[in-house]
Design a protein around this motif. Structure first.
Motif, PDB file in Angstrom:
ATOM      1  N   GLU A 126      45.874  53.038  95.329  1.00  0.00           N
ATOM      2  CA  GLU A 126      45.675  51.545  94.809  1.00  0.00           C
ATOM      3  C   GLU A 126      44.272  50.979  94.809  1.00  0.00           C
ATOM      4  OE1 GLU A 126      48.490  49.252  97.263  1.00  0.00           O
ATOM      5  OE2 GLU A 126      50.060  50.495  96.793  1.00  0.00           O
ATOM      6  N   VAL A 127      43.537  51.482  95.848  1.00  0.00           N
ATOM      7  CA  VAL A 127      42.237  51.175  95.918  1.00  0.00           C
ATOM      8  C   VAL A 127      41.338  51.734  94.698  1.00  0.00           C
ATOM      9  CG1 VAL A 127      40.157  51.286  97.244  1.00  0.00           C
ATOM     10  CG2 VAL A 127      42.205  51.066  98.471  1.00  0.00           C
ATOM     11  N   MET A 128      41.668  53.063  94.422  1.00  0.00           N
ATOM     12  CA  MET A 128      41.081  53.778  93.188  1.00  0.00           C
ATOM     13  C   MET A 128      41.232  52.952  91.938  1.00  0.00           C
ATOM     14  SD  MET A 128      42.306  57.523  91.951  1.00  0.00           S
ATOM     15  CE  MET A 128      42.511  58.055  93.466  1.00  0.00           C
ATOM     16  N   ILE A 129      42.538  52.310  91.535  1.00  0.00           N
ATOM     17  CA  ILE A 129      42.733  51.628  90.491  1.00  0.00           C
ATOM     18  C   ILE A 129      41.911  50.276  90.521  1.00  0.00           C
ATOM     19  CG2 ILE A 129      44.580  50.150  89.260  1.00  0.00           C
ATOM     20  CD1 ILE A 129      46.600  52.245  90.019  1.00  0.00           C
ATOM     21  N   ASP A 130      41.939  49.579  91.883  1.00  0.00           N
ATOM     22  CA  ASP A 130      41.301  48.309  92.049  1.00  0.00           C
ATOM     23  C   ASP A 130      39.667  48.477  91.489  1.00  0.00           C
ATOM     24  OD1 ASP A 130      43.320  46.834  92.597  1.00  0.00           O
ATOM     25  OD2 ASP A 130      42.964  47.068  94.545  1.00  0.00           O
ATOM     26  N   VAL A 131      38.995  49.748  92.158  1.00  0.00           N
ATOM     27  CA  VAL A 131      37.965  50.221  91.816  1.00  0.00           C
ATOM     28  C   VAL A 131      37.507  50.318  90.264  1.00  0.00           C
ATOM     29  CG1 VAL A 131      35.771  51.839  92.447  1.00  0.00           C
ATOM     30  CG2 VAL A 131      37.261  50.837  94.188  1.00  0.00           C
ATOM     31  N   LEU A 132      38.023  51.136  89.597  1.00  0.00           N
ATOM     32  CA  LEU A 132      38.225  51.368  88.343  1.00  0.00           C
ATOM     33  C   LEU A 132      38.211  50.104  87.623  1.00  0.00           C
ATOM     34  CD1 LEU A 132      40.127  54.657  88.136  1.00  0.00           C
ATOM     35  CD2 LEU A 132      37.541  54.536  87.963  1.00  0.00           C
ATOM     36  N   ARG A 133      38.944  49.094  88.012  1.00  0.00           N
ATOM     37  CA  ARG A 133      39.059  47.731  87.165  1.00  0.00           C
ATOM     38  C   ARG A 133      38.150  47.000  87.534  1.00  0.00           C
ATOM     39  NH1 ARG A 133      45.718  47.625  87.998  1.00  0.00           N
ATOM     40  NH2 ARG A 133      46.093  48.873  86.197  1.00  0.00           N
ATOM     41  N   GLY A 134      37.000  47.275  88.516  1.00  0.00           N
ATOM     42  CA  GLY A 134      35.805  46.472  88.860  1.00  0.00           C
ATOM     43  C   GLY A 134      35.887  45.697  89.781  1.00  0.00           C
ATOM     44  N   ARG A 135      36.745  45.850  90.605  1.00  0.00           N
ATOM     45  CA  ARG A 135      37.102  45.080  91.923  1.00  0.00           C
ATOM     46  C   ARG A 135      35.838  45.285  92.795  1.00  0.00           C
ATOM     47  NH1 ARG A 135      41.139  46.554  96.790  1.00  0.00           N
ATOM     48  NH2 ARG A 135      39.995  45.161  98.359  1.00  0.00           N
ATOM     49  N   ASP A 136      35.466  43.937  93.550  1.00  0.00           N
ATOM     50  CA  ASP A 136      34.281  44.149  94.594  1.00  0.00           C
ATOM     51  C   ASP A 136      34.854  44.714  95.802  1.00  0.00           C
ATOM     52  OD1 ASP A 136      32.000  43.880  95.734  1.00  0.00           O
ATOM     53  OD2 ASP A 136      32.034  41.757  95.791  1.00  0.00           O
ATOM     54  N   PHE A 137      34.674  45.789  95.924  1.00  0.00           N
ATOM     55  CA  PHE A 137      35.421  46.583  97.248  1.00  0.00           C
ATOM     56  C   PHE A 137      34.267  46.274  98.410  1.00  0.00           C
ATOM     57  CE2 PHE A 137      35.922  50.549  99.640  1.00  0.00           C
ATOM     58  CZ  PHE A 137      37.152  50.397 100.066  1.00  0.00           C
TER      59      PHE A 137
END
Length: 220
Positions: A126-137
């Protein structure tokens, strides 16, 4: 077991594995499996049963803003033969993926780092998807929990930290004031404190306030 005994056991392990190069190869294979397991969880591996372009994969995932990261991930998997690339299109190498999955069940090295693979399978996809979608991790749970558990549960990881302290003359730090920049979630500070029998003044700092908070609340 004394540190000398631990070193001897480690050297025997490395000898059995073949060489440091062999360990590095196993590490790459394990990392590739972890990423592949994460991709499988979100349906990408099944999607790649037929050759697909990077754009088609990005469209399948949806709202991908970091196409560069997706490409880097895929190229790394191509290098480890988990994916095949022909004419700019990617497809899964089923035989290699199944080989790595078998190693997950049987190989001692893979078993030692199972928590890392399980992390990708459970939450990191889920984190992988968020990062690919530009989330500020920013290292928030459950990411913190996954990495912290991996660092604290791995015997190899713990031994490596202790050996680095020993080889670097760590005992000379007894009674000294130590600044640990990039202290992380508390694993390294705990190792330092135990190694020096708590005979030091340890100051911990990190770039992320919530990581420092995790470090402060880590039980020794």
């Amino acid at each position: 077991m004394t540190l000398e005994g631990k070193v001897k056991v480690s050297l025997r392990l490395l000898k059995n594995l073949g060489s440091l190069t062999g360990v590095a190869k196993l590490t790459r294979m394990h990392n590739a499996l972890s990423v592949a397991v994460g991709l499988e969880k979100i349906g990408v591996i099944e999607f790649l049963e037929e050759p697909k372009s990077l754009k088609e994969v990005a469209d399948f995932i949806g709202d991908v803003k970091r196409l560069d990261l997706l490409e880097a991930m895929f190229e790394a998997l191509v290098e480890e033969k988990v994916l095949k690339k022909v004419d700019g299109r990617y497809t899964v190498n089923v035989s290699q993926l199944e080989k790595l999955k078998a190693m997950r069940r049987t190989n001692p090295y893979f078993k030692e780092y199972e928590v890392f693979t399980a992390g990708f399978e459970g939450v990191m996809n889920e984190v992988m998807i968020d990062v690919l979608r530009g989330r500020d991790f920013d290292f928030v749970s459950p990411e913190v929990a996954t990495i912290l558990y991996f660092q604290t549960s791995s015997k190899i990881y713990a031994l490596g930290r202790e050996l680095l302290l020993e080889l670097g003359g760590g005992k000379g730090l007894k009674g000294k004031k130590i600044l640990d920049l990039g202290c992380g979630f508390g694993t390294e500070p705990i190792t330092i404190l135990k190694y020096l029998d708590f005979d030091c003044h340890l100051i911990c700092a990190d770039f992320f306030p919530n990581v420092v908070d995790e470090c402060m609340h880590t039980t020794i």
